[in-house]
Design a protein around this motif. Structure first.
Motif, PDB file in Angstrom:
ATOM      1  N   ARG A 126      -6.827  13.263  -3.845  1.00  0.00           N
ATOM      2  CA  ARG A 126      -7.123  14.328  -5.011  1.00  0.00           C
ATOM      3  C   ARG A 126      -7.001  15.882  -4.741  1.00  0.00           C
ATOM      4  O   ARG A 126      -6.706  16.532  -5.523  1.00  0.00           O
ATOM      5  N   ASP A 127      -7.285  15.793  -3.273  1.00  0.00           N
ATOM      6  CA  ASP A 127      -7.517  17.406  -2.620  1.00  0.00           C
ATOM      7  C   ASP A 127      -6.417  17.983  -1.974  1.00  0.00           C
ATOM      8  O   ASP A 127      -6.424  19.041  -1.169  1.00  0.00           O
ATOM      9  N   HIS A 128      -5.229  17.117  -1.825  1.00  0.00           N
ATOM     10  CA  HIS A 128      -4.009  17.213  -1.152  1.00  0.00           C
ATOM     11  C   HIS A 128      -4.113  17.550   0.361  1.00  0.00           C
ATOM     12  O   HIS A 128      -3.267  18.682   0.758  1.00  0.00           O
ATOM     13  N   ASP A 129      -4.915  17.133   0.921  1.00  0.00           N
ATOM     14  CA  ASP A 129      -5.041  17.453   2.333  1.00  0.00           C
ATOM     15  C   ASP A 129      -4.244  16.622   3.155  1.00  0.00           C
ATOM     16  O   ASP A 129      -4.434  15.412   3.392  1.00  0.00           O
ATOM     17  N   LEU A 130      -3.170  17.390   3.536  1.00  0.00           N
ATOM     18  CA  LEU A 130      -2.017  16.746   4.463  1.00  0.00           C
ATOM     19  C   LEU A 130      -2.625  16.070   5.733  1.00  0.00           C
ATOM     20  O   LEU A 130      -2.016  14.972   6.028  1.00  0.00           O
ATOM     21  N   ASP A 131      -3.676  16.780   6.277  1.00  0.00           N
ATOM     22  CA  ASP A 131      -4.128  15.749   7.601  1.00  0.00           C
ATOM     23  C   ASP A 131      -4.716  14.712   7.076  1.00  0.00           C
ATOM     24  O   ASP A 131      -4.442  13.566   8.077  1.00  0.00           O
ATOM     25  N   ALA A 132      -5.558  14.578   6.178  1.00  0.00           N
ATOM     26  CA  ALA A 132      -6.120  13.429   5.874  1.00  0.00           C
ATOM     27  C   ALA A 132      -5.041  12.261   5.395  1.00  0.00           C
ATOM     28  O   ALA A 132      -5.123  11.087   5.495  1.00  0.00           O
ATOM     29  N   MET A 133      -4.023  12.895   4.570  1.00  0.00           N
ATOM     30  CA  MET A 133      -3.033  11.857   4.138  1.00  0.00           C
ATOM     31  C   MET A 133      -2.266  11.211   5.278  1.00  0.00           C
ATOM     32  O   MET A 133      -1.839  10.306   5.391  1.00  0.00           O
ATOM     33  N   ASN A 134      -2.007  12.024   6.329  1.00  0.00           N
ATOM     34  CA  ASN A 134      -1.317  11.754   7.528  1.00  0.00           C
ATOM     35  C   ASN A 134      -1.952  10.687   8.132  1.00  0.00           C
ATOM     36  O   ASN A 134      -1.461   9.644   8.865  1.00  0.00           O
ATOM     37  N   GLN A 135      -3.501  10.788   8.334  1.00  0.00           N
ATOM     38  CA  GLN A 135      -4.389  10.037   8.980  1.00  0.00           C
ATOM     39  C   GLN A 135      -4.305   8.304   8.312  1.00  0.00           C
ATOM     40  O   GLN A 135      -4.189   7.557   9.004  1.00  0.00           O
ATOM     41  N   PHE A 161       0.793  -1.194  -0.080  1.00  0.00           N
ATOM     42  CA  PHE A 161      -0.005  -0.056  -0.030  1.00  0.00           C
ATOM     43  C   PHE A 161       0.950   1.174  -0.166  1.00  0.00           C
ATOM     44  O   PHE A 161       1.823   1.153   0.816  1.00  0.00           O
ATOM     45  N   TYR A 162       0.431   2.233  -0.972  1.00  0.00           N
ATOM     46  CA  TYR A 162       1.190   3.604  -0.758  1.00  0.00           C
ATOM     47  C   TYR A 162       0.121   4.709  -0.422  1.00  0.00           C
ATOM     48  O   TYR A 162      -0.846   4.635  -1.066  1.00  0.00           O
ATOM     49  N   ILE A 163       0.664   5.490   0.184  1.00  0.00           N
ATOM     50  CA  ILE A 163      -0.160   6.715   0.264  1.00  0.00           C
ATOM     51  C   ILE A 163       0.712   8.040  -0.293  1.00  0.00           C
ATOM     52  O   ILE A 163       1.936   8.382  -0.420  1.00  0.00           O
ATOM     53  N   GLY A 164      -0.075   8.846  -1.019  1.00  0.00           N
ATOM     54  CA  GLY A 164       0.410  10.034  -1.639  1.00  0.00           C
ATOM     55  C   GLY A 164      -0.677  11.002  -2.208  1.00  0.00           C
ATOM     56  O   GLY A 164      -1.684  10.860  -1.846  1.00  0.00           O
ATOM     57  N   SER A 165      -0.055  11.954  -2.947  1.00  0.00           N
ATOM     58  CA  SER A 165      -1.046  13.007  -3.797  1.00  0.00           C
ATOM     59  C   SER A 165      -1.025  13.118  -4.781  1.00  0.00           C
ATOM     60  O   SER A 165      -0.102  12.802  -5.358  1.00  0.00           O
ATOM     61  N   ALA A 166      -2.037  13.555  -5.475  1.00  0.00           N
ATOM     62  CA  ALA A 166      -1.953  13.837  -6.967  1.00  0.00           C
ATOM     63  C   ALA A 166      -1.115  15.238  -7.254  1.00  0.00           C
ATOM     64  O   ALA A 166      -1.358  16.497  -6.952  1.00  0.00           O
ATOM     65  N   GLY A 167       0.148  14.906  -7.522  1.00  0.00           N
ATOM     66  CA  GLY A 167       1.312  15.946  -7.762  1.00  0.00           C
ATOM     67  C   GLY A 167       1.803  16.245  -6.179  1.00  0.00           C
ATOM     68  O   GLY A 167       1.234  15.937  -5.317  1.00  0.00           O
ATOM     69  N   TRP A 168       3.171  17.030  -6.224  1.00  0.00           N
ATOM     70  CA  TRP A 168       3.561  17.387  -5.311  1.00  0.00           C
ATOM     71  C   TRP A 168       3.598  18.899  -4.960  1.00  0.00           C
ATOM     72  O   TRP A 168       4.281  19.492  -4.015  1.00  0.00           O
ATOM     73  N   GLU A 169       3.369  19.864  -5.803  1.00  0.00           N
ATOM     74  CA  GLU A 169       3.492  21.225  -5.901  1.00  0.00           C
ATOM     75  C   GLU A 169       2.054  21.725  -5.810  1.00  0.00           C
ATOM     76  O   GLU A 169       1.247  21.769  -6.293  1.00  0.00           O
ATOM     77  N   HIS A 170       1.752  22.125  -4.312  1.00  0.00           N
ATOM     78  CA  HIS A 170       0.711  22.839  -4.074  1.00  0.00           C
ATOM     79  C   HIS A 170       1.011  24.013  -3.278  1.00  0.00           C
ATOM     80  O   HIS A 170       1.388  23.836  -1.974  1.00  0.00           O
ATOM     81  N   PRO A 171       0.468  24.989  -3.572  1.00  0.00           N
ATOM     82  CA  PRO A 171       0.618  26.366  -2.639  1.00  0.00           C
ATOM     83  C   PRO A 171       0.337  26.262  -1.427  1.00  0.00           C
ATOM     84  O   PRO A 171       1.013  26.859  -0.623  1.00  0.00           O
ATOM     85  N   GLN A 172      -0.650  25.703  -1.044  1.00  0.00           N
ATOM     86  CA  GLN A 172      -1.103  25.353   0.319  1.00  0.00           C
ATOM     87  C   GLN A 172      -0.285  24.827   1.060  1.00  0.00           C
ATOM     88  O   GLN A 172      -0.327  24.760   2.517  1.00  0.00           O
ATOM     89  N   TRP A 173       0.845  23.945   0.758  1.00  0.00           N
ATOM     90  CA  TRP A 173       1.541  23.067   1.675  1.00  0.00           C
ATOM     91  C   TRP A 173       2.905  24.050   1.838  1.00  0.00           C
ATOM     92  O   TRP A 173       3.633  23.752   2.647  1.00  0.00           O
ATOM     93  N   LEU A 180      -3.020   4.722  -2.602  1.00  0.00           N
ATOM     94  CA  LEU A 180      -3.965   5.637  -2.126  1.00  0.00           C
ATOM     95  C   LEU A 180      -3.765   7.076  -2.409  1.00  0.00           C
ATOM     96  O   LEU A 180      -2.843   7.616  -1.643  1.00  0.00           O
ATOM     97  N   ILE A 181      -4.447   7.936  -3.453  1.00  0.00           N
ATOM     98  CA  ILE A 181      -3.994   9.076  -3.542  1.00  0.00           C
ATOM     99  C   ILE A 181      -5.206   9.949  -3.311  1.00  0.00           C
ATOM    100  O   ILE A 181      -6.493   9.986  -3.647  1.00  0.00           O
ATOM    101  N   VAL A 230       3.535   9.385  -5.808  1.00  0.00           N
ATOM    102  CA  VAL A 230       2.944  10.768  -6.315  1.00  0.00           C
ATOM    103  C   VAL A 230       2.348  10.318  -7.531  1.00  0.00           C
ATOM    104  O   VAL A 230       2.564   9.364  -8.276  1.00  0.00           O
ATOM    105  N   TYR A 231       1.006  10.889  -7.806  1.00  0.00           N
ATOM    106  CA  TYR A 231       0.246  10.610  -8.827  1.00  0.00           C
ATOM    107  C   TYR A 231       0.614  11.749  -9.684  1.00  0.00           C
ATOM    108  O   TYR A 231       0.164  12.906  -9.381  1.00  0.00           O
ATOM    109  N   LEU A 232       0.805  11.499 -11.114  1.00  0.00           N
ATOM    110  CA  LEU A 232       1.084  12.389 -12.053  1.00  0.00           C
ATOM    111  C   LEU A 232       0.039  12.431 -13.432  1.00  0.00           C
ATOM    112  O   LEU A 232       0.120  11.248 -13.912  1.00  0.00           O
TER     113      LEU A 232
END
Length: 155
Positions: free
Chosen positions: A136-145, A9-21, A133-134, A46-48
Motif C-alpha cells: 500500500r505504501d510503495h516501499d521498494l525495500d519492503a517489496m524486495n524483501q 504468489f505475486y508481489i507488487g504495489s498499488a500503482g506503478w507511478e510514485h514520485p519517490q521511485w 501481496l500488494i 500491480v493493483y489498480l
C-alpha cells in the motif's frame, strides 16, 4: 511465482507511478510511458483502484497488455456499483493479464515481519488461486524483501 502446481504468489504495489521511485527505481529521465514496462520486469503484478483503470480508453489498456510480460497480472478493484458495459469492454482488453480465478489480496504496509508472513503464505499455499501481496505504501525495500522471501520459499 509458483508455490505448487495450482498456486501462485505475486508481489507488487498499488500503482506503478510514485514520485519517490524516480531516480531510485526508475532511471532518471525515463519517460512515463516506459515505466509500466520497466516495473513489470521487477514485479509480477500491480493493483489498480477502480478509478485508475475504469477511465482509460481501450487503446491505452491494449498498450498496457502489449507492454507487459505474459506472466504479469493486473489486480483490479471492482466497480462498487457493478460492472458497466464500458467496464466489461475494458476487462476484455485486459483479460490476457487478469487471472480467471479470483485471487486473494494480502496488503503489506511498512517493514514486513518476514517470519509471520512466511507462516501466512504457507497457510495460504494450501488453497487454490493466486495470492497477491500488494504494498500500500510503495516501499521498494519492503517489496524486495518479500520478493526474496518468495524466492526462498520456492517461488
Amino acid at each position: 511465482m509458483e508455490k505448487s502446481t495450482n498456486h501462485q504468489f505475486y508481489i507488487g504495489s498499488a500503482g506503478w507511478e510514485h514520485p519517490q521511485w524516480e531516480g531510485c527505481f526508475y532511471p532518471d529521465g525515463m519517460p512515463p510511458e516506459w515505466r509500466l514496462t520497466f516495473y513489470n520486469t521487477a514485479f509480477p503484478c500491480v493493483y489498480l483502484a477502480y478509478e485508475e483503470w475504469s477511465g482509460r480508453d481501450l487503446q491505452t489498456l491494449s498498450a498496457w497488455v502489449e507492454d507487459t510480460l505474459e506472466r504479469f497480472r493486473f489486480v483490479l478493484e471492482s466497480n462498487p456499483a457493478g460492472l458497466s458495459d464500458g467496464d466489461k469492454a475494458r476487462l476484455e482488453v485486459l483479460a490476457p493479464r487478469i487471472d480467471p480465478v479470483d485471487g486473494q489480496v494480502v496488503w503489506l504496509e511498512g517493514k514486513p515481519d518476514l517470519k509471520r508472513l512466511a507462516g501466512e503464505l504457507n497457510r495460504l499455499a494450501g488453497r487454490t488461486g493466486p495470492v497477491y501481496l500488494i504494498s500500500r505504501d510503495h516501499d521498494l525495500d519492503a517489496m524486495n524483501q518479500v520478493k526474496i522471501l518468495l524466492e526462498i520459499m520456492g517461488g
